[in-house]
Motif scaffolding. Structure first.
Motif, PDB file in Angstrom:
ATOM      1  N   VAL A  69       0.839  -1.207   0.000  1.00  0.00           N
ATOM      2  CA  VAL A  69       0.000   0.000   0.000  1.00  0.00           C
ATOM      3  C   VAL A  69       0.872   1.255   0.000  1.00  0.00           C
ATOM      4  CG1 VAL A  69      -1.754   1.298   1.276  1.00  0.00           C
ATOM      5  CG2 VAL A  69      -1.918  -1.198   1.099  1.00  0.00           C
ATOM      6  N   VAL A  70       1.966   1.226   0.758  1.00  0.00           N
ATOM      7  CA  VAL A  70       2.891   2.366   0.784  1.00  0.00           C
ATOM      8  C   VAL A  70       3.496   2.572  -0.609  1.00  0.00           C
ATOM      9  CG1 VAL A  70       5.023   3.284   1.777  1.00  0.00           C
ATOM     10  CG2 VAL A  70       3.376   2.093   3.238  1.00  0.00           C
ATOM     11  N   ALA A  71       3.901   1.480  -1.251  1.00  0.00           N
ATOM     12  CA  ALA A  71       4.465   1.580  -2.599  1.00  0.00           C
ATOM     13  C   ALA A  71       3.436   2.172  -3.558  1.00  0.00           C
ATOM     14  CB  ALA A  71       4.913   0.206  -3.094  1.00  0.00           C
ATOM     15  N   GLU A  72       2.196   1.726  -3.466  1.00  0.00           N
ATOM     16  CA  GLU A  72       1.152   2.253  -4.345  1.00  0.00           C
ATOM     17  C   GLU A  72       0.947   3.755  -4.123  1.00  0.00           C
ATOM     18  OE1 GLU A  72      -1.655  -1.735  -4.740  1.00  0.00           O
ATOM     19  OE2 GLU A  72      -1.963  -0.349  -3.075  1.00  0.00           O
ATOM     20  N   GLN A  73       0.935   4.166  -2.844  1.00  0.00           N
ATOM     21  CA  GLN A  73       0.725   5.587  -2.542  1.00  0.00           C
ATOM     22  C   GLN A  73       1.844   6.453  -3.129  1.00  0.00           C
ATOM     23  OE1 GLN A  73       0.378   5.409   1.723  1.00  0.00           O
ATOM     24  NE2 GLN A  73      -1.818   5.050   1.671  1.00  0.00           N
TER      25      GLN A  73
ATOM     26  N   LEU B 208      10.870  -1.748  -1.108  1.00  0.00           N
ATOM     27  CA  LEU B 208      11.734  -1.419  -2.241  1.00  0.00           C
ATOM     28  C   LEU B 208      11.559  -2.430  -3.370  1.00  0.00           C
ATOM     29  CD1 LEU B 208      14.985  -0.313  -0.372  1.00  0.00           C
ATOM     30  CD2 LEU B 208      13.084   1.099  -1.188  1.00  0.00           C
ATOM     31  N   GLY B 209      11.268  -3.674  -3.007  1.00  0.00           N
ATOM     32  CA  GLY B 209      11.031  -4.713  -4.007  1.00  0.00           C
ATOM     33  C   GLY B 209       9.822  -4.428  -4.884  1.00  0.00           C
ATOM     34  N   TRP B 210       8.799  -3.780  -4.320  1.00  0.00           N
ATOM     35  CA  TRP B 210       7.618  -3.451  -5.119  1.00  0.00           C
ATOM     36  C   TRP B 210       7.965  -2.487  -6.241  1.00  0.00           C
ATOM     37  CZ3 TRP B 210       3.889  -6.658  -4.968  1.00  0.00           C
ATOM     38  CH2 TRP B 210       3.491  -7.279  -3.780  1.00  0.00           C
ATOM     39  N   PHE B 211       8.922  -1.586  -6.003  1.00  0.00           N
ATOM     40  CA  PHE B 211       9.322  -0.653  -7.062  1.00  0.00           C
ATOM     41  C   PHE B 211      10.151  -1.355  -8.139  1.00  0.00           C
ATOM     42  CE2 PHE B 211       8.307   2.200  -3.602  1.00  0.00           C
ATOM     43  CZ  PHE B 211       7.691   3.253  -4.243  1.00  0.00           C
ATOM     44  N   ARG B 212      10.813  -2.437  -7.755  1.00  0.00           N
ATOM     45  CA  ARG B 212      11.671  -3.156  -8.698  1.00  0.00           C
ATOM     46  C   ARG B 212      10.963  -4.336  -9.367  1.00  0.00           C
ATOM     47  NH1 ARG B 212      14.249   0.935  -8.870  1.00  0.00           N
ATOM     48  NH2 ARG B 212      16.344   1.239  -8.040  1.00  0.00           N
ATOM     49  N   GLY B 213       9.740  -4.642  -8.920  1.00  0.00           N
ATOM     50  CA  GLY B 213       8.988  -5.741  -9.516  1.00  0.00           C
ATOM     51  C   GLY B 213       9.510  -7.106  -9.124  1.00  0.00           C
ATOM     52  N   THR B 214      10.055  -7.224  -7.899  1.00  0.00           N
ATOM     53  CA  THR B 214      10.689  -8.482  -7.483  1.00  0.00           C
ATOM     54  C   THR B 214       9.880  -9.245  -6.445  1.00  0.00           C
ATOM     55  OG1 THR B 214      11.993  -7.266  -5.826  1.00  0.00           O
ATOM     56  CG2 THR B 214      12.990  -7.600  -7.997  1.00  0.00           C
ATOM     57  N   SER B 215       8.622  -8.889  -6.255  1.00  0.00           N
ATOM     58  CA  SER B 215       7.833  -9.580  -5.234  1.00  0.00           C
ATOM     59  C   SER B 215       7.623 -11.044  -5.602  1.00  0.00           C
ATOM     60  CB  SER B 215       6.475  -8.913  -5.052  1.00  0.00           C
ATOM     61  OG  SER B 215       5.652  -9.696  -4.207  1.00  0.00           O
ATOM     62  N   PRO B 216       7.878 -11.970  -4.655  1.00  0.00           N
ATOM     63  CA  PRO B 216       7.651 -13.398  -4.931  1.00  0.00           C
ATOM     64  C   PRO B 216       6.174 -13.758  -5.052  1.00  0.00           C
ATOM     65  CG  PRO B 216       8.247 -13.071  -2.622  1.00  0.00           C
ATOM     66  CD  PRO B 216       8.417 -11.736  -3.293  1.00  0.00           C
ATOM     67  N   THR B 217       5.270 -12.800  -4.750  1.00  0.00           N
ATOM     68  CA  THR B 217       3.830 -13.096  -4.819  1.00  0.00           C
ATOM     69  C   THR B 217       3.323 -13.162  -6.256  1.00  0.00           C
ATOM     70  OG1 THR B 217       3.253 -10.744  -4.791  1.00  0.00           O
ATOM     71  CG2 THR B 217       3.451 -11.854  -2.650  1.00  0.00           C
ATOM     72  N   GLY B 218       4.106 -12.602  -7.204  1.00  0.00           N
ATOM     73  CA  GLY B 218       3.621 -12.502  -8.573  1.00  0.00           C
ATOM     74  C   GLY B 218       2.727 -11.297  -8.798  1.00  0.00           C
TER      75      GLY B 218
ATOM     76  N   GLY C 156       8.715   0.106 -11.472  1.00  0.00           N
ATOM     77  CA  GLY C 156       9.490   0.767 -12.508  1.00  0.00           C
ATOM     78  C   GLY C 156       9.804   2.223 -12.221  1.00  0.00           C
ATOM     79  N   LEU C 157       9.158   2.803 -11.198  1.00  0.00           N
ATOM     80  CA  LEU C 157       9.434   4.189 -10.829  1.00  0.00           C
ATOM     81  C   LEU C 157      10.570   4.240  -9.812  1.00  0.00           C
ATOM     82  CD1 LEU C 157       5.806   5.610 -10.419  1.00  0.00           C
ATOM     83  CD2 LEU C 157       7.311   5.759 -12.414  1.00  0.00           C
ATOM     84  N   THR C 158      11.252   5.373  -9.748  1.00  0.00           N
ATOM     85  CA  THR C 158      12.298   5.571  -8.749  1.00  0.00           C
ATOM     86  C   THR C 158      11.901   6.730  -7.844  1.00  0.00           C
ATOM     87  OG1 THR C 158      14.031   4.750 -10.215  1.00  0.00           O
ATOM     88  CG2 THR C 158      14.730   6.120  -8.376  1.00  0.00           C
ATOM     89  N   VAL C 159      11.517   6.391  -6.615  1.00  0.00           N
ATOM     90  CA  VAL C 159      11.196   7.392  -5.596  1.00  0.00           C
ATOM     91  C   VAL C 159      12.285   7.291  -4.526  1.00  0.00           C
ATOM     92  CG1 VAL C 159       9.492   8.219  -3.933  1.00  0.00           C
ATOM     93  CG2 VAL C 159       8.737   7.081  -6.047  1.00  0.00           C
ATOM     94  N   PRO C 160      13.139   8.314  -4.368  1.00  0.00           N
ATOM     95  CA  PRO C 160      14.269   8.196  -3.442  1.00  0.00           C
ATOM     96  C   PRO C 160      13.825   7.862  -2.025  1.00  0.00           C
ATOM     97  CG  PRO C 160      14.497  10.150  -4.810  1.00  0.00           C
ATOM     98  CD  PRO C 160      13.136   9.603  -5.084  1.00  0.00           C
ATOM     99  N   PRO C 161      14.315   6.721  -1.469  1.00  0.00           N
ATOM    100  CA  PRO C 161      13.971   6.361  -0.100  1.00  0.00           C
ATOM    101  C   PRO C 161      15.018   6.901   0.884  1.00  0.00           C
ATOM    102  CG  PRO C 161      14.753   4.442  -1.350  1.00  0.00           C
ATOM    103  CD  PRO C 161      15.079   5.659  -2.141  1.00  0.00           C
ATOM    104  N   PHE C 162      14.556   7.310   2.050  1.00  0.00           N
ATOM    105  CA  PHE C 162      15.414   7.761   3.151  1.00  0.00           C
ATOM    106  C   PHE C 162      14.997   7.013   4.409  1.00  0.00           C
ATOM    107  CE2 PHE C 162      15.316  11.135   0.113  1.00  0.00           C
ATOM    108  CZ  PHE C 162      16.478  11.874   0.240  1.00  0.00           C
ATOM    109  N   VAL C 163      15.960   6.623   5.217  1.00  0.00           N
ATOM    110  CA  VAL C 163      15.657   5.969   6.491  1.00  0.00           C
ATOM    111  C   VAL C 163      15.809   6.984   7.622  1.00  0.00           C
ATOM    112  CG1 VAL C 163      16.395   4.220   8.162  1.00  0.00           C
ATOM    113  CG2 VAL C 163      16.342   3.680   5.717  1.00  0.00           C
TER     114      VAL C 163
END
Length: 332
Positions: A92-96, A144-154, A162-169
């Motif tokens: 949900v965070v990735a979608e937002q 971060l995997g949701w942005f890269r399309g690497t989720s094992p859920t399919g 495919g988007l790049t939103v800079p993440p900060f911790v």
């Protein structure tokens, strides 16, 4: 202006603090208005925060507020300081953030924290407990995997993939190590405990692993900075927040900001006064010349690339004046 200040980015986190005699909607509109002023003053980014069930903070939905801020501005970067990941599903965070980046391309930041609520009641309402913060690192990887399309859920996160939103911790406690292992920029505070902050920064740099998100360490230091015509006026900017912190420590709830003159007329208990005095010390507060000297020292000590200013006060005009004066220091 010193070269170290000139080479540093300056940004602002506005927590949409409520004020005595003013409403929550006013606080949110104040944040949106301030963002426009900060853009005109040349600040690099403006961030909003996530707090739940806090009388003194109107900002409970940071991605929603970030959308309003981004819509009201044109060039300044807009983000969150931060979205508290343990409170949400990473998908949900990735979608937002995918929606935000799609609407305002190239301007959105994704600041992420691991807090799970201010009180037991808030944590229960969120369906979380303190231990959920321990899942932050795994949640961060999933996000971060949701942005890269690497989720094992399919499943694919739309429109984030495919988007790049800079993440900060946001580095509180374990955050410096998590940011280093993930290879992400780190936001660390506060300016009142310089030694602890330097230890966190050293640990982050020593253990940083380059990633697709950041090839090298990037340090943002955060804290209160108040600039005024006199040291006394600058100190008065700190008074409302210092009292709110003291009140929260002694009463268990974080209140709206009172006017400085009301605080100065209060009779405090010894315990309250101790917390209040602590809140007034160690901040960067003073005239332009005094703050510039302090800033130069802190930046040389930390090697930070960016400063995130987190000042809150009752008097919004005085706050804006402080940001104007700080901009005059940082832009020459």
């Amino acid at each position: 202006m010193s070269s170290v200040i000139a080479s540093t980015r300056f940004s602002v986190l506005d927590r949409s603090r409520t004020r005595e005699g003013h409403t929550h909607p006013e606080a949110l509109r104040d944040t949106v208005r301030l963002a426009g002023e900060l853009e005109r003053l040349g600040y690099h980014r403006v961030w909003v925060s996530e707090h739940h069930g806090v009388p003194g903070v109107a900002g409970s939905a940071p991605t929603v507020l970030a959308a309003a801020v981004a819509a009201a501005t044109r060039t300044i970067r807009v983000g969150t300081g931060g979205v508290m990941l343990p409170n949400h599903r990473p998908l949900v965070v990735a979608e937002q953030f995918g929606v935000l980046e799609s609407l305002f391309p190239g301007r959105i930041d994704m600041g992420l924290g691991r807090s799970v609520g201010f009180t037991d009641g808030v944590r229960r309402a969120l369906g979380r407990d303190k231990d959920d913060a321990e899942d932050f690192e795994a949640q961060l990887r999933e996000l971060l995997g949701w942005f890269r399309g690497t989720s094992p859920t399919g499943v694919h996160a739309r429109p984030a993939e495919g988007l790049t939103v800079p993440p900060f911790v946001l580095a509180m406690g374990e955050g410096a190590g998590i940011a280093a292992r993930a290879g992400l920029p780190m936001v660390i505070g506060d300016l009142r405990n310089r030694e602890k902050m330097r230890r966190g920064i050293d640990h982050y740099r020593d253990h940083f692993r380059p990633s697709a998100w950041a090839p090298e360490p990037y340090v943002v230091i955060s804290g209160t900075i108040a600039v005024a015509a006199t040291p006394e006026e600058a100190r008065r900017l700190l008074v409302p927040e210092a009292w709110a912190m003291a009140y929260s420590r002694t009463h268990g709830t974080f209140p709206p900001l009172p006017p400085a003159e009301r605080v100065e007329a209060l009779t405090m208990t010894a315990k309250e006064h101790g917390f209040y005095a602590s809140g007034l010390t160690g901040q960067l507060a003073g005239t332009e010349e005094q703050v510039a000297d302090e800033l130069e020292t802190v930046l040389k000590e930390t090697g930070a690339q960016e400063v995130l200013v987190t000042t809150s006060t009752y008097d919004r005009e005085a706050l804006l004046d402080s940001y104007r004066r700080l901009a005059s220091i940082t832009s020459g």
